[in-house]
Write a protein that holds these residues in place. Sequence first.
Motif, PDB file in Angstrom:
ATOM      1  N   ARG A 113       0.806  -1.562  -0.101  1.00 38.60           N
ATOM      2  CA  ARG A 113       0.060  -0.227  -0.302  1.00 38.60           C
ATOM      3  C   ARG A 113       0.721   1.261  -0.420  1.00 38.60           C
ATOM      4  O   ARG A 113       0.104   2.759  -0.219  1.00 38.60           O
ATOM      5  N   LEU A 114       1.998   0.898   0.135  1.00 42.53           N
ATOM      6  CA  LEU A 114       2.618   2.433   0.358  1.00 42.53           C
ATOM      7  C   LEU A 114       3.775   2.443  -1.035  1.00 42.53           C
ATOM      8  O   LEU A 114       3.758   1.932  -1.987  1.00 42.53           O
ATOM      9  N   ALA A 115       3.908   3.907  -1.319  1.00 39.66           N
ATOM     10  CA  ALA A 115       5.098   4.303  -2.259  1.00 39.66           C
ATOM     11  C   ALA A 115       5.594   3.465  -2.836  1.00 39.66           C
ATOM     12  O   ALA A 115       6.584   3.060  -1.546  1.00 39.66           O
ATOM     13  N   VAL A 116       6.352   3.790  -3.624  1.00 39.66           N
ATOM     14  CA  VAL A 116       7.931   2.464  -4.083  1.00 39.66           C
ATOM     15  C   VAL A 116       9.152   3.600  -3.400  1.00 39.66           C
ATOM     16  O   VAL A 116       9.691   2.989  -3.177  1.00 39.66           O
ATOM     17  N   LEU A 117       8.681   5.136  -3.447  1.00 36.73           N
ATOM     18  CA  LEU A 117       9.926   5.639  -3.246  1.00 36.73           C
ATOM     19  C   LEU A 117      10.030   5.922  -1.441  1.00 36.73           C
ATOM     20  O   LEU A 117      11.013   5.392  -0.825  1.00 36.73           O
ATOM     21  N   SER A 118       8.698   5.712  -0.268  1.00 33.95           N
ATOM     22  CA  SER A 118       8.791   4.909   1.032  1.00 33.95           C
ATOM     23  C   SER A 118       9.440   3.767   0.836  1.00 33.95           C
ATOM     24  O   SER A 118      10.185   3.338   1.785  1.00 33.95           O
ATOM     25  N   ASN A 119       8.918   2.727   0.533  1.00 29.65           N
ATOM     26  CA  ASN A 119       9.430   1.207   0.066  1.00 29.65           C
ATOM     27  C   ASN A 119      11.019   1.270  -0.448  1.00 29.65           C
ATOM     28  O   ASN A 119      11.317   0.400   0.412  1.00 29.65           O
ATOM     29  N   VAL A 120      11.763   1.911  -1.421  1.00 35.01           N
ATOM     30  CA  VAL A 120      13.017   2.451  -1.021  1.00 35.01           C
ATOM     31  C   VAL A 120      13.731   2.897  -0.069  1.00 35.01           C
ATOM     32  O   VAL A 120      14.632   2.402   0.750  1.00 35.01           O
ATOM     33  N   ARG A 127       4.832   6.092  -7.794  1.00 32.51           N
ATOM     34  CA  ARG A 127       2.899   4.789  -8.060  1.00 32.51           C
ATOM     35  C   ARG A 127       3.288   4.263  -6.424  1.00 32.51           C
ATOM     36  O   ARG A 127       4.821   3.784  -5.768  1.00 32.51           O
ATOM     37  N   ARG A 128       2.187   3.506  -6.079  1.00 32.46           N
ATOM     38  CA  ARG A 128       1.674   2.339  -4.976  1.00 32.46           C
ATOM     39  C   ARG A 128       2.619   1.232  -5.356  1.00 32.46           C
ATOM     40  O   ARG A 128       2.451   0.291  -6.284  1.00 32.46           O
ATOM     41  N   ALA A 129       3.332   0.054  -4.442  1.00 30.06           N
ATOM     42  CA  ALA A 129       3.605  -0.751  -4.759  1.00 30.06           C
ATOM     43  C   ALA A 129       3.420  -1.802  -5.345  1.00 30.06           C
ATOM     44  O   ALA A 129       3.463  -3.063  -6.374  1.00 30.06           O
ATOM     45  N   ASP A 130       1.181  -1.631  -5.116  1.00 32.12           N
ATOM     46  CA  ASP A 130       0.941  -2.984  -5.590  1.00 32.12           C
ATOM     47  C   ASP A 130       0.045  -2.280  -6.992  1.00 32.12           C
ATOM     48  O   ASP A 130       0.128  -2.932  -7.457  1.00 32.12           O
ATOM     49  N   GLN A 131       1.115  -1.495  -7.626  1.00 32.11           N
ATOM     50  CA  GLN A 131       0.292  -1.612  -9.114  1.00 32.11           C
ATOM     51  C   GLN A 131       1.749  -1.788  -9.956  1.00 32.11           C
ATOM     52  O   GLN A 131       2.062  -1.170 -10.584  1.00 32.11           O
ATOM     53  N   LEU A 132       2.885  -2.294  -9.400  1.00 30.83           N
ATOM     54  CA  LEU A 132       4.451  -2.597 -10.589  1.00 30.83           C
ATOM     55  C   LEU A 132       4.369  -4.359 -10.811  1.00 30.83           C
ATOM     56  O   LEU A 132       3.458  -5.427  -9.956  1.00 30.83           O
ATOM     57  N   SER A 133       4.976  -4.016 -12.148  1.00 25.93           N
ATOM     58  CA  SER A 133       4.677  -5.631 -12.383  1.00 25.93           C
ATOM     59  C   SER A 133       5.755  -5.974 -10.904  1.00 25.93           C
ATOM     60  O   SER A 133       5.973  -5.822 -10.817  1.00 25.93           O
ATOM     61  N   GLY A 134       5.939  -7.418 -11.680  1.00 26.21           N
ATOM     62  CA  GLY A 134       6.821  -8.141 -11.128  1.00 26.21           C
ATOM     63  C   GLY A 134       7.886  -7.865 -11.115  1.00 26.21           C
ATOM     64  O   GLY A 134       9.263  -7.865 -10.326  1.00 26.21           O
ATOM     65  N   GLY A 135       8.548  -7.634 -12.431  1.00 27.54           N
ATOM     66  CA  GLY A 135       9.702  -6.910 -12.807  1.00 27.54           C
ATOM     67  C   GLY A 135      10.171  -5.709 -12.004  1.00 27.54           C
ATOM     68  O   GLY A 135      11.596  -5.739 -11.295  1.00 27.54           O
ATOM     69  N   GLN A 136       9.246  -5.043 -12.381  1.00 25.28           N
ATOM     70  CA  GLN A 136       9.874  -3.704 -11.121  1.00 25.28           C
ATOM     71  C   GLN A 136      10.142  -3.394  -9.674  1.00 25.28           C
ATOM     72  O   GLN A 136      10.344  -2.994  -9.021  1.00 25.28           O
ATOM     73  N   SER A 137       9.083  -4.881  -9.296  1.00 29.56           N
ATOM     74  CA  SER A 137       9.003  -4.796  -7.831  1.00 29.56           C
ATOM     75  C   SER A 137      10.722  -5.575  -7.381  1.00 29.56           C
ATOM     76  O   SER A 137      10.900  -4.810  -6.547  1.00 29.56           O
ATOM     77  N   GLN A 138      11.158  -6.208  -8.076  1.00 34.65           N
ATOM     78  CA  GLN A 138      11.782  -6.580  -7.856  1.00 34.65           C
ATOM     79  C   GLN A 138      12.981  -5.528  -8.072  1.00 34.65           C
ATOM     80  O   GLN A 138      14.114  -5.293  -7.286  1.00 34.65           O
ATOM     81  N   ARG A 139      13.051  -4.447  -9.056  1.00 38.20           N
ATOM     82  CA  ARG A 139      13.792  -3.906  -8.686  1.00 38.20           C
ATOM     83  C   ARG A 139      14.050  -2.711  -8.300  1.00 38.20           C
ATOM     84  O   ARG A 139      14.670  -2.064  -7.742  1.00 38.20           O
ATOM     85  N   VAL A 140      12.670  -2.615  -7.402  1.00 37.56           N
ATOM     86  CA  VAL A 140      12.348  -1.396  -6.232  1.00 37.56           C
ATOM     87  C   VAL A 140      13.233  -1.874  -5.364  1.00 37.56           C
ATOM     88  O   VAL A 140      14.077  -1.498  -4.596  1.00 37.56           O
ATOM     89  N   ALA A 141      12.889  -3.602  -5.067  1.00 41.46           N
ATOM     90  CA  ALA A 141      14.197  -4.158  -3.832  1.00 41.46           C
ATOM     91  C   ALA A 141      15.212  -3.933  -4.468  1.00 41.46           C
ATOM     92  O   ALA A 141      16.212  -3.812  -3.578  1.00 41.46           O
ATOM     93  N   ILE A 142      15.419  -3.790  -5.264  1.00 39.94           N
ATOM     94  CA  ILE A 142      17.309  -3.753  -5.350  1.00 39.94           C
ATOM     95  C   ILE A 142      17.791  -2.001  -4.921  1.00 39.94           C
ATOM     96  O   ILE A 142      18.632  -2.299  -4.603  1.00 39.94           O
TER      97      ILE A 142
END
Length: 273
Positions: free
Chosen positions: A122-129, A171-186
Amino acid sequence: MSVALTMPKASAQATAIREAQSVCASQPSLLVAGLEKSYAGGATPVFNDVSFAISKGQSVAIIGANGTGKSTLLRCCLRLIEPDKGCVHIDGADLTAACKTRLRRMRSGVGFIFQKHNLVPRLAVLSNVMHGAIARRKGARCWFHGLAPAAEREYAMHCLEMVGLADLAARRADQLSGGQSQRVAIARSLMQKPSMIFADEPAASLDPHAGEEVMETFRSLSERTGMTLVFVSHQVAHAQRYADRVLGLRQGRLAIDVEAKALDTSILGAFYG
Ligand SMILES: Nc1ncnc2c1ncn2[C@@H]1O[C@H](COP(=O)(O)OP(=O)(O)OP(=O)(O)O)[C@@H](O)[C@H]1O
Ligand SMILES: [Mg+2]
């Protein structure tokens, strides 16, 4: 509390360290000597007497059939699982002898990417980073990018740029593709300012295209930052394309330790049987 692991003899450990180290021209990023691990109830060790050293900036793939201990080995290298014997040095410092506080500090210098990215949906990509900074900074200010100090926010944006996703920061993390999510994790792991990244099957749950994108992200990061990369993969093509060197675990031993370009069908045939 310091954890002293047993080796058969102190001199055996010194020899294992010397031999492993001899492949590196300078101080290795990661040195593993005489490592052994058994799980309770396991008839034989998952692996024993595993030794290798990885030079700074090297990209190393670990391959092997299911259940040969690749994940256990990576986790033992950070003592996320305690090894039974042997030692691990990171940038010359003995992780196996480190007390709790020092261990935490040493671990924070290594980014760990898992098969599942575990973003907060539910959190934004930037918050996850930003969450990657939690090892350095405690408290709620790291949880939400709106509360974070400006310098941390800027650094999180820089990490997103490094993985090519700066335009998705809001963008919210649950609106990313699998590959984008993994790159956010990186990107999240880059917040730790690591000198080395461990990745355990980072492309396993991705389609071939997204998997290539994730591996390309690692390649570009190691070229830009010179960081050391150790990744586990079942895809021999990834090992050949994205690693300088390949280690293969088989029947509890390091059965392969070759330059990636030397990994041919005869080696692979003998290895996988
Ligand atoms: N927590 C545990 N307790 C007991 N045995 C375990 C535990 N974790 C792993 N094992 C066993 O240790 C062995 C190595 O497991 P590990 O997950 O490290 O293998 P792997 O090479 O990463 O496999 P895969 O390719 O399927 O991911 C397996 O036989 C597994 O069943
Ligand atoms: Mg595994």
